[in-house]
Design a protein around this motif. Structure first.
Motif, PDB file in Angstrom:
ATOM      1  N   GLY A 164      21.154 -37.934  -0.894  1.00 23.82           N
ATOM      2  CA  GLY A 164      22.234 -38.455  -1.721  1.00 23.82           C
ATOM      3  C   GLY A 164      22.223 -37.950  -3.145  1.00 23.82           C
ATOM      4  N   GLU A 165      21.082 -37.453  -3.622  1.00 24.99           N
ATOM      5  CA  GLU A 165      21.006 -36.968  -4.998  1.00 24.99           C
ATOM      6  C   GLU A 165      21.771 -35.665  -5.190  1.00 24.99           C
ATOM      7  OE1 GLU A 165      17.320 -37.051  -7.131  1.00 24.99           O
ATOM      8  OE2 GLU A 165      16.419 -38.446  -5.703  1.00 24.99           O
ATOM      9  N   GLU A 166      22.092 -34.969  -4.092  1.00 22.44           N
ATOM     10  CA  GLU A 166      22.864 -33.734  -4.228  1.00 22.44           C
ATOM     11  C   GLU A 166      24.289 -34.008  -4.707  1.00 22.44           C
ATOM     12  OE1 GLU A 166      23.099 -34.861   0.215  1.00 22.44           O
ATOM     13  OE2 GLU A 166      21.688 -34.999  -1.464  1.00 22.44           O
ATOM     14  N   PHE A 167      24.764 -35.253  -4.544  1.00 21.31           N
ATOM     15  CA  PHE A 167      26.099 -35.617  -5.019  1.00 21.31           C
ATOM     16  C   PHE A 167      26.069 -36.169  -6.438  1.00 21.31           C
ATOM     17  CE2 PHE A 167      26.187 -36.051  -0.382  1.00 21.31           C
ATOM     18  CZ  PHE A 167      27.245 -35.213  -0.074  1.00 21.31           C
ATOM     19  N   ASP A 168      24.885 -36.271  -7.010  1.00 28.53           N
ATOM     20  CA  ASP A 168      24.735 -36.823  -8.349  1.00 28.53           C
ATOM     21  C   ASP A 168      25.034 -35.755  -9.396  1.00 28.53           C
ATOM     22  OD1 ASP A 168      24.235 -38.696 -10.268  1.00 28.53           O
ATOM     23  OD2 ASP A 168      22.298 -39.307  -9.449  1.00 28.53           O
ATOM     24  N   ARG A 169      25.051 -36.184 -10.637  1.00 27.84           N
ATOM     25  CA  ARG A 169      25.330 -35.306 -11.771  1.00 27.84           C
ATOM     26  C   ARG A 169      24.035 -34.615 -12.190  1.00 27.84           C
ATOM     27  NH1 ARG A 169      28.935 -35.736 -16.408  1.00 27.84           N
ATOM     28  NH2 ARG A 169      27.937 -35.027 -18.319  1.00 27.84           N
ATOM     29  N   HIS A 170      24.050 -33.272 -12.192  1.00 30.44           N
ATOM     30  CA  HIS A 170      22.869 -32.501 -12.571  1.00 30.44           C
ATOM     31  C   HIS A 170      23.295 -31.369 -13.502  1.00 30.44           C
ATOM     32  CE1 HIS A 170      20.180 -34.574  -9.799  1.00 30.44           C
ATOM     33  NE2 HIS A 170      21.111 -34.457  -8.865  1.00 30.44           N
TER      34      HIS A 170
END
Length: 509
Positions: free
Chosen positions: A114-120
């Motif tokens: 799910g962190e791949e959809f987060d802001r980076h």
């Protein structure tokens, strides 16, 4: 106390007035100068008259100087003026571009679960500067309130095939026609209508109807994974501000659809990071089939809800997956077995449960945390910082804040002051899709960003990205900052005009 006057520069960007209109204004100003000049030539011995003459002369000089400046600007406009090289347009592939959100790049960098959809933004690499252009079939949104219920399908990134492949619930909420998407506010998620659902929630917290929600202190709501905003659209008619927040989606985004309807929405995901809001921000946090498993990750998700929730505020959870079978006592017991430990640690009270909906209320008394039998979730030490996108924390925030005021005890004028909401200091893009806003306004932003060593051209490109076609920007700042901004405005193809305004300051500015 005597008022003093402070000159400021305003920078208005929008439609460029026709040349004939400018010439007419200039002639009118020159005529006014002639009248004032004639009036100021008469002499009188009266002291009041001398004061008036002095004031007229001062105004005369100011108008004369402004007329000269307008004439020079008019001559520049009529001759075409010298313009810096304009920024090129982006390709079609970037019509819905959102900086810092690149799922492919995030996966390559090792983000998953799910962190791949987060802001980076640390992964995001700035490519060649360009202006994000609207789709070829883009149309100006319908006027409010018609635009709340009907939008142009070409303005958002969702195709007919994506709509047809969506679930039956989605089809109940919206209807894709030839070139429009019509939203049916009477069709709710698991209720006969959104109105019925809102009325039930109001009754669960002891109110007669949803009309009484503002009287109970509920004026703003954070709606997690809001679908297409029908819940917020209904409550907006009751003067309740509902902000939708949902994770980034490359296509068919619920945030983009809500924004196109004119409803407040932002891209946000708290899989690993805090939401982009200060502590104690919302009167209610709402989750209806939002897809979050709340008792995972040691209760971090519930702790984050508690952080943004004001004292006395409510957390509403509605989902068929939480609907146990059996009697009402069995339902309450089974639900308690899943998240009871966390809610007790957070000093939440389960005030009501009906069908698929559960409502908890946050404590109003800070002393509750000291009286807990177990204290696996500690209080955060030190003052809360307002830097955004910090990692999720395993502690309870806001207990030492001066804003710890129960929502039921606030005055009608209470809210966040400018001193309590600090400007986000990082030079990072705003978490939203292109073509979000009709108007952008900022006071002192240019000076602030210069102190942060942020690029003005990057700021204007980001403003242009989130501004709708034919939208407006109003910037108020120092003369030096405005003059620099005017030069950059030509590069992003904006039509700009400078206005000198006088600000009446009581005491000192």
């Amino acid at each position: 106390m005597r008022s003093s006057w402070l000159k400021k520069q305003s920078f208005v960007i929008g439609h460029k007035p026709p040349l004939s209109w400018l010439i007419l204004c200039l002639i009118s100003i020159l005529a006014l100068i002639a009248v004032l000049s004639s009036s100021s030539s008469s002499n009188t011995d009266d002291s009041a008259s001398r004061t008036a003459e002095s004031l007229i002369y001062t105004n005369y000089r100011r108008i004369k100087e402004q007329a000269a400046a307008d004439y020079l600007e008019l001559r520049s406009v009529s001759s075409g003026g010298s313009r810096q090289k304009e920024v090129e347009l982006c390709g079609k592939e970037r019509e819905n571009f959102v900086p810092c959100h690149n799922v492919s790049a995030n996966l390559i960098s090792g983000f998953k679960d799910g962190e791949e959809f987060d802001r980076h933004c640390e992964v995001y690499k700035v490519s060649e500067r360009c202006l994000v252009r609207p789709p070829k079939e883009y149309k100006t949104p319908l006027r409010w309130p018609s635009g709340r219920d009907v939008i142009w399908s070409a303005n958002v990134k969702i195709t007919k095939d994506q709509f047809l492949s969506s679930g039956s619930m989605t089809k109940r909420l919206m209807l894709l026609e030839e070139n429009q998407i019509a939203f049916h506010s009477q069709d709710g998620f698991i209720f006969n209508s959104v109105k019925d659902y809102a009325r039930q929630l109001a009754e669960m917290i002891g109110l007669g109807s949803d009309i009484e929600l503002p009287q109970a202190g509920i004026r703003n709501i954070l709606d997690i994974n809001c679908g297409f905003g029908s819940f917020g659209a209904h409550l907006l008619s009751l003067k309740i501000m509902v902000v939708c927040i949902a994770a980034y989606e490359a296509t068919g985004s619920q945030v983009q659809l809500s924004l196109e309807r004119g409803l407040p929405a932002m891209i946000g995901n708290f899989i690993s990071r805090q939401l982009p809001y200060p502590s104690l921000s919302y009167d209610m946090v709402h989750c209806a089939q939002c897809g979050i498993v709340w008792d995972e990750k040691d209760g971090f998700f519930l702790i984050e809800v508690d952080r943004v929730l004001k004292p006395g505020g409510y957390f509403v959870l509605t989902s068929p997956t939480t609907r146990p079978q059996g009697s009402s006592k069995d339902k309450k017991r089974i639900m308690s077995n899943t998240i009871e430990v966390f809610t007790q640690q957070l000093c939440w009270t389960l005030v009501a449960q009906q069908d698929e909906s559960f409502v908890w209320q946050k404590a109003t008394d800070v002393g509750c945390y000291a009286s807990r039998k177990q204290s696996t979730i500690q209080l955060c030490e030190g003052e809360d910082t307002q830097s955004y996108y910090r990692p999720l924390v395993p502690c309870i925030s806001g207990t030492s804040s001066k804003r710890w005021i129960a929502i039921q005890n606030r005055s009608s004028e209470s809210g966040l002051s400018s001193a309590e909401l600090k400007i986000h200091g990082k030079c990072e893009p705003f978490p939203t899709y292109p073509r979000t806003y009709d108007l952008l306004h900022a006071d002192g932003l240019l000076s602030h960003l210069s102190s942060e060593r942020c690029s003005t051209i990057d700021l204007f490109l980001e403003m242009d990205r989130i501004l709708r076609p034919e939208g407006w920007v109003i910037l108020s700042d120092t003369m030096r900052a405005i003059e620099m901004a005017r030069m950059v405005a030509t590069q992003v193809r904006w039509e700009a005009r400078r206005i000198e305004e006088a600000v009446d300051c009581e005491g000192s500015c």
